[in-house]
Write a protein that holds these residues in place. Structure first.
Motif, short mmCIF file in Angstrom:
data_model
loop_
_atom_site.label_atom_id
_atom_site.label_comp_id
_atom_site.label_asym_id
_atom_site.label_seq_id
_atom_site.Cartn_x
_atom_site.Cartn_y
_atom_site.Cartn_z
N LEU A 1 5.38 0.49 3.68
CA LEU A 1 3.83 0.85 3.54
C LEU A 1 3.86 1.99 2.58
O LEU A 1 2.56 2.34 1.71
N ALA B 1 1.80 1.90 -1.09
CA ALA B 1 0.50 2.64 -1.28
C ALA B 1 0.50 3.20 -2.62
O ALA B 1 -0.44 3.13 -3.26
N THR C 1 0.57 -5.58 -3.02
CA THR C 1 -0.20 -4.49 -2.33
C THR C 1 -1.47 -5.34 -1.72
O THR C 1 -1.81 -4.74 -0.45
N ASP D 1 -3.78 -3.77 1.85
CA ASP D 1 -4.55 -2.72 1.33
C ASP D 1 -5.39 -2.05 2.75
O ASP D 1 -5.45 -0.86 2.50
N MET E 1 -3.36 0.66 4.49
CA MET E 1 -2.63 1.81 3.55
C MET E 1 -3.65 2.88 3.27
O MET E 1 -4.90 2.19 2.94
N ARG E 2 -3.42 4.15 3.22
CA ARG E 2 -4.40 4.84 2.58
C ARG E 2 -4.54 4.65 1.10
O ARG E 2 -3.57 5.04 0.16
N PRO E 3 -5.79 4.45 0.57
CA PRO E 3 -5.72 4.24 -1.05
C PRO E 3 -5.09 5.28 -1.75
O PRO E 3 -5.47 6.75 -1.55
N MET E 4 -4.29 5.20 -2.85
CA MET E 4 -3.84 6.43 -3.58
C MET E 4 -3.94 6.17 -5.09
O MET E 4 -4.39 5.09 -5.47
#
Ligand SMILES: Cc1ncc(COP(=O)(O)O)c(C=O)c1O
Length: 453
Positions: A139, A143, A151, A155, A158-161
């Motif tokens: 994960l 990300a 992905t 989504d 996960m913390r959006p990057m």
């Protein structure tokens, strides 16, 4: 009646059973021979069943196959770390072993974050990456991956990057040899850092030569140097994901050596263990490791890290690369292969781009070679050509080019031991496969109004 298998992978597709492998060839249990034109998944860099590596593994098997790192040091791990450090850029002397590429990337992200925490920069946590890109399936690595089909289902977990476009000059009609092109794409990194707030940006992760997601994308002139400069300017750590490009395939042990730039952290795997064992490493600058260890330790690890059997195999792989001068062979054979791939346009006018470095090479099929418009996604060219080639006994590796949604590229990355005669054999098989492929899509091209120039 055929026995039901208990194994499962991504899909229901199952392949013939492998019997044995040697050099650049594999044989299934029915005796059919396959030329490994993609080194598996760009892994088996020194070919299959190298006797020197197998001997080194046998010797280690007779000593020990596991020594837990909290209980013992092993000579094998120490020796491989020392050898790896000599290959790494100056100042990158610290090696943390893992068992694969995703683990190497996770380790890099975590070391970067812990470094920020212990140096009073805990506000930095965002890792900027590129779209498309692939950095692994766990994960954290996912990300920072830019490949929508892989992905999207995860989504919300996960913390959006933040992502910036990969420098695909050939799609934007820019000259990749012009430094202004490199500066143009690097400026997108600076803009993103400013947009996000530099004080929140921890790192930028980049594949120096792209892997499966971009199809061996080579950065435009000036790009690698410019991103290093920008990272330094804003206190952002630079992570090179050399999981696929590292290990000598591009003609240098680390692809970034072609531009003479050093990152803060490197992730390496595939060609490092070359398919003999699950192995990878995170290599880091002294200042990062010192700060983290002095502050109490790196809060991260894997049970199999530094496994002596894996390390003994890895050391033998590196020694074989040197003994056989395989990086020079990757450069020379790769140049011949790239040149010959370009000649295949006579059977397949859909070839819009041939790219890569050394033996990390790919070609891309498009509907229009002037505009680089992709083939209709429903045509699934990326899948069909691979199957046709497989039927002929040639293994190549494909992906969707444009973020996983459309576009068709094919990696042709045989082992670094491939000879000039074997390049001819690859091209002969590929030429025949492309002819079959073109015949199979003839009516679909007409239906879509695709004319071949
Ligand atoms: C550039 C890159 N990073 C990371 C990974 C993940 O490696 P692994 O599949 O060994 O976890 C890959 C695998 O293809 C890769 O190509």
């Amino acid at each position: 009646m055929k026995k039901e298998s208990h194994l499962f992978y991504q899909t229901r597709q199952r392949r013939p059973v492998l019997d044995h492998a040697s050099g650049i060839y594999l044989w299934d249990i029915d005796g059919k021979r396959y030329l490994d034109g993609s080194s598996g998944a760009m892994v088996c860099n020194i070919g299959h069943s190298n006797p020197v590596v197998l001997d080194a593994m046998r010797r280690q098997l007779d000593r020990s196959t596991f020594g837990y790192r909290l209980h013992f040091e092993t000579e094998a791990a120490e020796a491989l770390a020392e050898k790896t450090a000599t290959l790494a850029p100056d100042g990158m002397e610290h090696v943390f072993f893992v068992s694969g590429g995703s683990e190497a990337v996770e380790s890099a992200l975590k070391l970067a974050r812990q470094y920020a925490v212990v140096t009073g920069d805990a506000g930095r946590w965002k890792v900027i990456s590129r779209f498309p890109s692939y950095h692994g399936s766990t994960l954290g690595a996912l990300a920072v991956t830019g490949y929508t089909p892989m992905t999207a289902p995860f989504d919300s977990m996960m913390r959006p990057m933040p992502k910036i476009p990969a420098p695909r000059a050939y799609l934007d009609d820019l000259d990749p040899t012009d430094i202004a092109t490199g500066e143009h794409y690097a400026a997108m990194l600076e803009q993103k850092i400013l947009e996000e707030g530099a004080e929140t940006v921890l790192a930028f992760i980049v594949e120096p030569v792209g892997g499966a997601s971009t199809g061996a994308l080579v950065p435009p002139a000036g790009y690698m140097q410019a991103i290093r400069r920008i990272c330094d300017q804003y206190g952002v750590l630079l992570i090179h994901d050399e999981v696929m490009s590292g290990g000598g395939r591009t003609g240098r042990f680390f692809a970034a050596e072609h531009w003479d730039v050093a990152p803060d952290i490197i992730a390496i795997s595939k060609g490092f263990g070359a398919g003999y064992v699950p192995l990878g490493a995170m290599i880091a600058q002294e200042r990062l490791v010192k700060a983290v260890l002095d502050a109490g330790g790196f809060v991260h690890g894997y049970t199999y890290a530094g496994n002596p059997l894996a390390c003994a195999a890895g050391l033998a792989v590196l020694q074989e690369i040197e003994r056989g001068d395989l990086m020079s062979n990757a450069s020379n054979t790769g140049a011949k292969l790239a040149e010959t791939l370009n000649t295949l346009r006579d059977v397949c006018p859909l070839i819009g781009d041939v790219r890569g470095m050394g033996l990390l090479l790919a070609f891309e099929l498009v509907a229009d070679t002037k505009t680089m418009k992709p083939l209709p996604a429903a045509m699934k060219a990326f899948d069909r050509l691979v199957e046709i080639a497989y039927g002929r006994g040639l293994i190549i590796y494909s992906r969707r080019t444009r973020g996983g949604r459309e576009g068709d590229h094919f990696l042709v990355c045989p082992p670094m031991i491939t000879t000039a005669e074997q390049v001819d054999e690859i091209i002969m098989l590929l030429r025949a496969s492309l002819k079959d492929f073109m015949n199979s899509i003839d009516s679909e091209l007409k239906d879509h109004g695709i004319k071949m120039s």
